[in-house]
Design a protein around this motif. Structure first.
Motif, mmCIF file in Angstrom:
data_model
loop_
_atom_site.group_PDB
_atom_site.id
_atom_site.type_symbol
_atom_site.label_atom_id
_atom_site.label_comp_id
_atom_site.label_asym_id
_atom_site.label_seq_id
_atom_site.Cartn_x
_atom_site.Cartn_y
_atom_site.Cartn_z
ATOM 1 N N LEU A 92 -2.535 -14.132 -5.353
ATOM 2 C CA LEU A 92 -2.866 -12.581 -5.103
ATOM 3 C C LEU A 92 -1.716 -11.847 -5.108
ATOM 4 N N LEU A 93 -0.801 -11.948 -4.338
ATOM 5 C CA LEU A 93 0.240 -11.187 -4.502
ATOM 6 C C LEU A 93 1.089 -11.084 -5.586
ATOM 7 N N THR A 94 1.441 -12.297 -6.551
ATOM 8 C CA THR A 94 2.093 -12.448 -7.749
ATOM 9 C C THR A 94 1.351 -11.835 -8.852
ATOM 10 N N SER A 95 0.166 -12.094 -8.852
ATOM 11 C CA SER A 95 -0.708 -11.596 -10.059
ATOM 12 C C SER A 95 -0.718 -10.078 -10.080
ATOM 13 N N ASN A 96 -1.086 -9.426 -8.802
ATOM 14 C CA ASN A 96 -1.556 -8.012 -8.772
ATOM 15 C C ASN A 96 -0.133 -7.176 -8.314
ATOM 16 N N PHE A 97 0.620 -7.684 -7.473
ATOM 17 C CA PHE A 97 1.793 -6.894 -7.063
ATOM 18 C C PHE A 97 3.032 -7.515 -7.188
ATOM 19 N N GLY A 98 3.202 -8.267 -8.386
ATOM 20 C CA GLY A 98 4.422 -8.932 -8.561
ATOM 21 C C GLY A 98 5.724 -7.757 -8.752
ATOM 22 N N ALA A 127 0.751 -1.286 0.194
ATOM 23 C CA ALA A 127 -0.046 0.073 0.129
ATOM 24 C C ALA A 127 0.833 1.108 -0.081
ATOM 25 N N HIS A 128 2.085 1.178 0.815
ATOM 26 C CA HIS A 128 2.859 2.355 0.771
ATOM 27 C C HIS A 128 3.915 2.165 -0.396
ATOM 28 N N GLU A 129 3.662 1.105 -1.417
ATOM 29 C CA GLU A 129 4.777 1.130 -2.492
ATOM 30 C C GLU A 129 6.082 1.003 -1.980
ATOM 31 N N LEU A 132 6.104 -5.214 -7.100
ATOM 32 C CA LEU A 132 6.404 -4.605 -5.800
ATOM 33 C C LEU A 132 6.973 -5.999 -4.692
ATOM 34 N N CYS A 133 6.277 -6.962 -4.822
ATOM 35 C CA CYS A 133 6.588 -8.177 -3.904
ATOM 36 C C CYS A 133 7.065 -9.203 -4.501
ATOM 37 N N GLN A 134 8.354 -9.683 -4.049
ATOM 38 C CA GLN A 134 8.856 -11.156 -4.786
ATOM 39 C C GLN A 134 8.216 -12.227 -3.858
ATOM 40 N N PHE A 135 8.065 -13.301 -4.177
ATOM 41 C CA PHE A 135 7.549 -14.419 -3.676
ATOM 42 C C PHE A 135 8.365 -15.672 -4.060
ATOM 43 N N HIS A 136 9.030 -16.395 -2.826
ATOM 44 C CA HIS A 136 9.698 -17.401 -2.920
ATOM 45 C C HIS A 136 9.394 -18.641 -2.306
ATOM 46 N N ALA A 137 8.801 -19.837 -2.571
ATOM 47 C CA ALA A 137 8.375 -20.776 -2.098
ATOM 48 C C ALA A 137 9.668 -21.883 -1.824
ATOM 49 N N MET A 138 10.087 -21.924 -0.817
ATOM 50 C CA MET A 138 11.345 -22.689 -0.834
ATOM 51 C C MET A 138 11.091 -24.072 -0.183
ATOM 52 N N GLY A 139 10.211 -24.187 0.828
ATOM 53 C CA GLY A 139 10.014 -25.391 1.685
ATOM 54 C C GLY A 139 9.184 -26.362 0.798
ATOM 55 N N GLU A 140 9.245 -27.560 1.163
ATOM 56 C CA GLU A 140 8.530 -28.640 0.341
ATOM 57 C C GLU A 140 7.351 -29.146 1.032
ATOM 58 N N GLY A 141 7.044 -28.632 2.217
ATOM 59 C CA GLY A 141 6.017 -28.897 3.163
ATOM 60 C C GLY A 141 6.192 -29.382 4.592
ATOM 61 N N PHE A 142 5.325 -29.602 5.451
ATOM 62 C CA PHE A 142 5.837 -29.945 6.959
ATOM 63 C C PHE A 142 6.482 -30.973 6.886
ATOM 64 N N THR A 143 7.527 -30.923 7.957
ATOM 65 C CA THR A 143 8.526 -32.215 7.905
ATOM 66 C C THR A 143 7.866 -33.571 7.894
ATOM 67 N N VAL A 196 8.762 -12.281 -0.004
ATOM 68 C CA VAL A 196 8.353 -13.125 1.079
ATOM 69 C C VAL A 196 9.101 -14.603 0.677
ATOM 70 N N VAL A 197 9.722 -14.961 1.787
ATOM 71 C CA VAL A 197 10.440 -16.524 1.550
ATOM 72 C C VAL A 197 9.548 -17.450 2.542
ATOM 73 N N GLN A 198 9.009 -18.332 1.929
ATOM 74 C CA GLN A 198 8.186 -19.264 2.644
ATOM 75 C C GLN A 198 9.212 -20.577 2.945
ATOM 76 N N PHE A 199 9.210 -20.962 4.212
ATOM 77 C CA PHE A 199 10.253 -22.030 4.468
ATOM 78 C C PHE A 199 9.274 -23.366 4.545
ATOM 79 N N ILE A 200 7.977 -23.123 4.709
ATOM 80 C CA ILE A 200 6.911 -24.452 4.739
ATOM 81 C C ILE A 200 6.013 -23.965 3.536
ATOM 82 N N LYS A 201 6.085 -24.891 2.380
ATOM 83 C CA LYS A 201 4.961 -24.783 1.589
ATOM 84 C C LYS A 201 3.675 -25.406 1.867
#
Lengths: 209, 209
Positions: B85-91, B63-65, B93-104, B70-75
């Protein structure tokens, strides 16, 4: 930090077995969770995150194209960013109503505060009654309840009697009344462990507003 | 609930005076809060709202540009809505990286979990070092710290040594290590007071995902 992440075969096997047991237990537990219903959700406590996680849930609804609405009972000057983002990008999915005038120590006018709280609650009732709206966020309503500007029993009675079954209602603000906590399905207390105001740091964009 | 909100003149005056004193005290307190700095923010505890209030802060940055990441450690499978929502509207301004594979307990593979956590932390360091990025959300990193997949001392040392002064870093997940809480500027514990899983209600769109 070591960059090696070779795990000995024996430990790897033990870990896999332990996690397989954990997954089986979790799957069994989750199998019993089959119901769907609209929830009464309360965010309270003196810590941060009550409103921002409410906004996070509104953004989740928007992501799922679920119509939703926000009623702000306290108009803090620092909500302009979120409001602009919601109304300018997602105004078709999310209604935004700022009813309050500011914190009660800003207005210093009890009659006006009461009138604003009651107007907010009237708007909230209309939104909650509309079954096409899937989530209604009542931001800082707990403040109005705590100051006695709204009657907690009246709010709880309305939610129990008139909330459509599948509608989620989120009520935020510190000092949620006990009767509301008893009625709610999901209650989180945000507890302040550490706050930068103590270190002389002011409210900042992206964090507090 | 009574619809009348006439407040007797005497009470109105008393209220105004009390609130004027409260405002004066608050203004004096806020005058001492003049600093601005990038904060290390921790959301921990067993309650809800840790990730959703992190997402709420990311939306505030947008909102403040303010560029953010975001780095997600658990996907978790249920983050697809927010991510879209983030990537399609605000890509922009905001990078999104999903790195984790899921809960252990989903992966059941310790080496792979460790590799994913370390890749996430390598990505996080690059993002944090980039001073044009104003907020970096490390979603569920506390889980990786708690399982020993990342070294808490290494993470804290990096934040203290290399985080640009004005960058906010938000670390979420239950069980934040004590050393991280000591280093952080702002720590909130989300405590679970009541949870609908107990009543057999499953995770639902807009609330949990």
């Amino acid at each position: 930090m070591s960059e090696s992440h070779d795990v000995p075969a024996e430990e790897q096997t033990r870990h896999a077995q332990k996690m397989a047991r954990k997954k089986a237990a979790r799957d069994r537990m989750m199998e019993t969770k089959t119901g769907e219903k609209g929830l009464v959700i309360v965010h309270t406590g003196a810590g941060k995150g009550k409103s921002s996680s409410g906004f996070g849930m509104i953004m989740r609804c928007i992501a799922h194209e679920m119509p939703c609405a926000v009623v702000q009972f306290i108009k803090g000057s620092w909500d302009t960013g979120e409001r602009r983002l919601l109304t300018s990008n997602f105004g078709d999915l999310c209604q935004f109503h700022a009813m309050g005038e500011g914190f009660t120590w800003e207005t210093q006018d009890k009659s006006r505060d009461i009138a604003a709280a009651r107007a907010g609650w009237a708007k909230a009732r209309d939104l909650i009654r509309d079954p096409s709206i899937r989530m209604v966020l009542l931001d800082e309503i707990n403040i109005a309840l705590r100051y006695g500007y709204l009657d907690p029993q009246g709010v709880v009675d309305f939610l129990n009697a008139e909330k459509p079954e599948m509608t989620h209602v989120v009520l935020t603000g510190r000092g949620a009344p006990e009767i509301l906590i008893e009625t709610a399905d999901l209650v989180t207390e945000m507890a302040m462990v550490k706050h930068p105001f103590r270190a002389g740091v002011k409210a900042q964009a992206g964090v507090e507003y």
